[in-house]
Design a protein around this motif. Structure first.
Motif, PDB file in Angstrom:
ATOM      1  N   PRO A 528      45.649  28.510  43.468  1.00 47.52           N
ATOM      2  CA  PRO A 528      44.443  28.200  42.694  1.00 47.52           C
ATOM      3  C   PRO A 528      43.571  29.445  42.583  1.00 47.52           C
ATOM      4  O   PRO A 528      43.542  30.275  43.493  1.00 47.52           O
ATOM      5  CB  PRO A 528      43.755  27.103  43.525  1.00 47.52           C
ATOM      6  N   PRO A 529      42.832  29.611  41.472  1.00 49.79           N
ATOM      7  CA  PRO A 529      42.026  30.823  41.283  1.00 49.79           C
ATOM      8  C   PRO A 529      41.096  31.127  42.451  1.00 49.79           C
ATOM      9  O   PRO A 529      40.903  32.290  42.820  1.00 49.79           O
ATOM     10  CB  PRO A 529      41.249  30.525  40.002  1.00 49.79           C
ATOM     11  N   ALA A 530      40.507  30.101  43.063  1.00 48.49           N
ATOM     12  CA  ALA A 530      39.567  30.335  44.152  1.00 48.49           C
ATOM     13  C   ALA A 530      40.254  30.895  45.392  1.00 48.49           C
ATOM     14  O   ALA A 530      39.609  31.528  46.232  1.00 48.49           O
ATOM     15  CB  ALA A 530      38.836  29.041  44.496  1.00 48.49           C
ATOM     16  N   GLU A 531      41.565  30.652  45.547  1.00 44.79           N
ATOM     17  CA  GLU A 531      42.296  31.115  46.723  1.00 44.79           C
ATOM     18  C   GLU A 531      43.116  32.365  46.433  1.00 44.79           C
ATOM     19  O   GLU A 531      43.746  32.907  47.334  1.00 44.79           O
ATOM     20  CB  GLU A 531      43.233  30.013  47.215  1.00 44.79           C
ATOM     21  N   ARG A 532      43.069  32.824  45.214  1.00 46.62           N
ATOM     22  CA  ARG A 532      43.950  33.912  44.792  1.00 46.62           C
ATOM     23  C   ARG A 532      43.334  35.270  45.139  1.00 46.62           C
ATOM     24  O   ARG A 532      42.203  35.557  44.748  1.00 46.62           O
ATOM     25  CB  ARG A 532      44.163  33.813  43.290  1.00 46.62           C
ATOM     26  N   PRO A 533      44.030  36.120  45.885  1.00 46.27           N
ATOM     27  CA  PRO A 533      43.510  37.462  46.159  1.00 46.27           C
ATOM     28  C   PRO A 533      43.398  38.277  44.869  1.00 46.27           C
ATOM     29  O   PRO A 533      44.019  37.960  43.851  1.00 46.27           O
ATOM     30  CB  PRO A 533      44.563  38.072  47.101  1.00 46.27           C
ATOM     31  N   ALA A 534      42.576  39.327  44.909  1.00 51.77           N
ATOM     32  CA  ALA A 534      42.434  40.210  43.752  1.00 51.77           C
ATOM     33  C   ALA A 534      43.789  40.772  43.357  1.00 51.77           C
ATOM     34  O   ALA A 534      44.664  41.015  44.197  1.00 51.77           O
ATOM     35  CB  ALA A 534      41.464  41.339  44.072  1.00 51.77           C
ATOM     36  N   ALA A 535      43.983  40.980  42.055  1.00 49.19           N
ATOM     37  CA  ALA A 535      45.281  41.425  41.547  1.00 49.19           C
ATOM     38  C   ALA A 535      45.632  42.833  41.992  1.00 49.19           C
ATOM     39  O   ALA A 535      46.807  43.180  42.116  1.00 49.19           O
ATOM     40  CB  ALA A 535      45.300  41.334  40.026  1.00 49.19           C
ATOM     41  N   LEU A 536      44.607  43.672  42.219  1.00 48.38           N
ATOM     42  CA  LEU A 536      44.842  45.069  42.583  1.00 48.38           C
ATOM     43  C   LEU A 536      44.005  45.444  43.793  1.00 48.38           C
ATOM     44  O   LEU A 536      42.892  44.948  43.982  1.00 48.38           O
ATOM     45  CB  LEU A 536      44.467  46.012  41.427  1.00 48.38           C
ATOM     46  N   SER A 537      44.547  46.339  44.592  1.00 48.88           N
ATOM     47  CA  SER A 537      43.811  46.960  45.682  1.00 48.88           C
ATOM     48  C   SER A 537      43.884  48.468  45.470  1.00 48.88           C
ATOM     49  O   SER A 537      44.965  49.010  45.236  1.00 48.88           O
ATOM     50  CB  SER A 537      44.411  46.578  47.035  1.00 48.88           C
ATOM     51  N   ALA A 538      42.728  49.137  45.530  1.00 50.28           N
ATOM     52  CA  ALA A 538      42.678  50.564  45.212  1.00 50.28           C
ATOM     53  C   ALA A 538      42.154  51.367  46.391  1.00 50.28           C
ATOM     54  O   ALA A 538      41.282  50.914  47.130  1.00 50.28           O
ATOM     55  CB  ALA A 538      41.795  50.797  43.983  1.00 50.28           C
ATOM     56  N   ASP A 539      42.709  52.570  46.542  1.00 52.10           N
ATOM     57  CA  ASP A 539      42.208  53.547  47.504  1.00 52.10           C
ATOM     58  C   ASP A 539      41.669  54.737  46.715  1.00 52.10           C
ATOM     59  O   ASP A 539      42.361  55.271  45.838  1.00 52.10           O
ATOM     60  CB  ASP A 539      43.313  54.032  48.444  1.00 52.10           C
ATOM     61  N   LEU A 540      40.447  55.142  47.020  1.00 54.44           N
ATOM     62  CA  LEU A 540      39.827  56.261  46.318  1.00 54.44           C
ATOM     63  C   LEU A 540      39.001  57.056  47.316  1.00 54.44           C
ATOM     64  O   LEU A 540      37.975  56.581  47.807  1.00 54.44           O
ATOM     65  CB  LEU A 540      38.952  55.745  45.168  1.00 54.44           C
ATOM     66  N   LEU A 541      39.494  58.247  47.644  1.00 55.55           N
ATOM     67  CA  LEU A 541      38.824  59.112  48.610  1.00 55.55           C
ATOM     68  C   LEU A 541      38.577  58.346  49.904  1.00 55.55           C
ATOM     69  O   LEU A 541      39.506  57.833  50.506  1.00 55.55           O
ATOM     70  CB  LEU A 541      37.546  59.682  47.995  1.00 55.55           C
TER      71      LEU A 541
END
Length: 621
Positions: A528-541
């Motif tokens: 379900p959308p409320a339980e769904r983790p973010a589609a992307l995880s980013a590392d920046l500096l």
């Protein structure tokens, strides 16, 4: 208090003569930004025509004076704040010569033994004392509105005054010369700056013998040098007066933030070698001193540079990134400085063009795209190879791995870790359990693209056309078949409590693989959308695991770094993107805001013990 402006102000500002500060304390912090701290006081000099705007002024350079190779501010740089406090100070007890040079006139005496001077304060001022060293008859006549008083006040040694007047006439009868009289006579007047106006002006920078810009000199051989600003109005065509204080400035006032005006100036000013040389210039109608300090007592005014990242010649402002599956990590390189001639980087003033060293304060970009809705089931995956192993699937043998989701789910597909032959044609089925083995009936089936794993092992994604509803805690089977060629399913021989991989010749009778092993797999489910983790995880500096959720419409993302910023040695920034599912995104309008890091230098403190005369004006710190 209000912002004031007139055509007369513009006209008069072009005629002004700037008075530099008597002293400057400049501090450079190597682990921070281009910073400066200004603490200065200067006499606000007046001219007789006090009705004209711009009759008197003092000039305070707005530049980091202790920073090598950066005497000015880069054109189009961004000033984030201007936290200044201004304090008005009285002109006070000073020699008559100081008053005469600015506000006095000499009257022809009735006899050679008399000396008569008139001091006009251009406003009601409290005159507390007039004294002379060397004897003689000293007489004072205050102004009474239309004329001087008929009867003078005769002052004797030790006698004081308390007059509220606009002008005074000072008369002395003795044998002192004019120069001695002016030097030995003192007037104590509580005159504060009044109707103070501030503008921003551009000074003309100096160059050394090699043609490099240097910090404008404020002294040479013990003497002060005058600066000659180009008025803000002349440089930009904009209104020169950015703030006005009406009345006597007898206390302390926090200047309104004028970073917007200063940034407009840095955008419009006529730059020299990419640099501007702004001054904060103050005007007053009456005598007095101004002291300007940075609010809070610590250096915080910084110069920030903004670079727009370019990607390719075809599309310099955006780039697209595709993800094949969960864990298909991609890296986008943000090139902050590109190489120019002689192999040096193209950098703004203050940034080393051979080995750039900066601190990044902000990265902003537009993000758009579509990502699949599936996410990994945390209870139905096995990705580690404690004891590496592999099992082969071919036209003879099929393989099956049991999985048991712990909750009701909609299964979208499976990721497998494979090594395949170039001609391998594989299909994957999801089957229910029948007495500890696949039941032979496919709940869902899909083909597998193995083109990415023919040279070396890797993860491949198998996604069903439609998700399949399954009950929690019910065993399912991931069945892998080969219609042509063959492939190895990478596995872990350290099975533990998990059910082992099975193999079969005909799909009806299944045998536990020897040695026992677990095929590496990831079950993908639609949450379900409320339980769904973010589609992307980013590392920046210095920031790790930044959650990003792209959508079809572009959205502005902003990554801020704690002061003094994330350190970057070099010319490139890596933006690492780790997807939770397959998809494609677009990065556009990427902007990086940063500040240079240069070696720390000791601040020079300029302070003069005695007042100096410059063009007939007296200045004092």
């Amino acid at each position: 208090m209000a912002i004031a402006q007139s055509q007369e102000a513009v006209a008069q500002s072009t005629q002004m003569v700037a008075t530099p500060m008597r002293g400057l304390t400049a501090v450079w912090s190597g682990d921070a930004a281009v910073q400066m701290f200004m603490e200065m006081a200067a006499l606000i000099a007046a001219i007789p025509d006090v009705a004209a705007v711009g009759a008197s002024l003092a000039s305070f350079p707005l530049l980091p004076a202790a920073v090598p190779d950066l005497a000015g501010l880069p054109k189009n740089s961004i000033i984030t704040s201007t936290p200044f406090t201004v304090r008005g100070l009285p002109f006070g007890n000073r020699p008559l010569a100081d008053y005469m040079s600015l506000w006095g006139t000499t009257v022809s005496p009735a006899s050679n033994d008399e000396k008569i001077y008139i001091i006009d304060f251009h406003g009601l001022r409290n005159v507390r004392d007039v004294s002379v060293t060397g004897g003689g008859a000293l007489k004072i006549r205050p102004w009474e509105g239309l004329r001087f008083a008929k009867e003078p006040i005769a002052l004797e040694a030790g006698q004081t005054l308390n007059l509220l007047t606009q002008k005074i006439e000072v008369r002395l009868s003795n044998a002192l010369s004019q120069a001695e009289f002016e030097a030995k006579t003192k007037i104590d007047c509580q005159s504060y700056p009044s109707n103070v106006r501030f503008i921003i002006a551009q000074s003309v920078p100096e160059k050394d013998q090699d043609g490099n810009f240097i910090v404008p000199k404020t002294r040479e051989g013990g003497k002060l040098l005058l600066l000659s600003p180009i008025p803000f109005a002349q440089a930009t065509g904009k209104e020169p007066i950015l703030w006005t204080y009406n009345g006597d400035l007898a206390g302390e006032i926090t200047l309104p933030d004028f970073s917007r005006e200063l940034n407009e100036f840095l955008e419009s000013c006529p730059a020299q070698a990419g640099l501007c040389f702004p001054h904060l210039v103050a005007y007053s109608d009456t005598p007095g001193f101004l002291k300007i300090v940075e609010t809070g007592g610590s250096p915080s005014v910084s110069v920030s540079y903004v670079n727009t990242i370019e990607f390719t010649g075809e599309d310099p402002l955006s780039t697209s990134v595709a993800f094949q599956r969960h864990g298909d990590t991609q890296t986008v390189t943000l090139t902050l400085f590109r190489r120019g001639q002689q192999g040096k980087f193209v950098t703004p003033a203050g940034v080393d063009d051979t080995a750039p060293h900066v601190r990044v304060q902000k990265v902003q970009f537009e993000l758009s795209g579509t990502m699949d809705d599936d996410r990994l089931d945390p209870d139905a995956r096995w990705t580690q190879q404690t004891t590496p192993a592999r099992a082969r699937v071919s036209g003879i043998f099929s393989l099956a791995q049991p999985v048991t989701p712990q909750a009701d789910h909609r299964v979208a597909g499976v990721d497998l870790r494979l090594s395949a032959a170039a001609n391998a044609d594989l299909i994957l089925e999801l089957q229910e359990d029948a007495s500890g083995a696949p039941d032979g009936q496919a709940l869902a089936t899909t083909s597998i693209d193995v083109s990415s794993v023919t040279q070396e092992p890797g993860w491949v994604s198998a996604r069903f056309d439609e998700p399949v509803d399954v009950e929690g805690k019910q065993t399912l089977w991931i069945v892998l078949k080969a219609r042509a060629g063959e492939a190895d399913w990478l596995a872990d021989a350290d099975v533990g409590t998990l059910e082992a991989l099975r193999y079969s010749r005909d799909g009806a009778f299944w045998t536990t693989h020897e040695p026992p092993m677990t095929g590496l797999h990831k079950l993908k489910v639609v949450l379900p959308p409320a339980e769904r983790p973010a589609a992307l995880s980013a590392d920046l500096l210095s920031h790790q695991s930044i959650a990003l959720s792209p959508g079809e419409d572009p959205q502005t993302m902003m990554v801020l770094f704690d002061k003094p910023g994330a350190e970057l040695k070099g010319s490139e920034i890596d933006l690492t993107l780790r997807p939770e599912a397959a998809g494609k995104i677009t990065l556009a309008s990427v902007v990086v805001e940063y500040i240079p890091v240069v070696p720390a230098v000791e601040a020079e403190v300029i302070a003069l013990a005695e007042p100096m005369e410059t063009s007939g004006s007296v200045f004092e710190m």
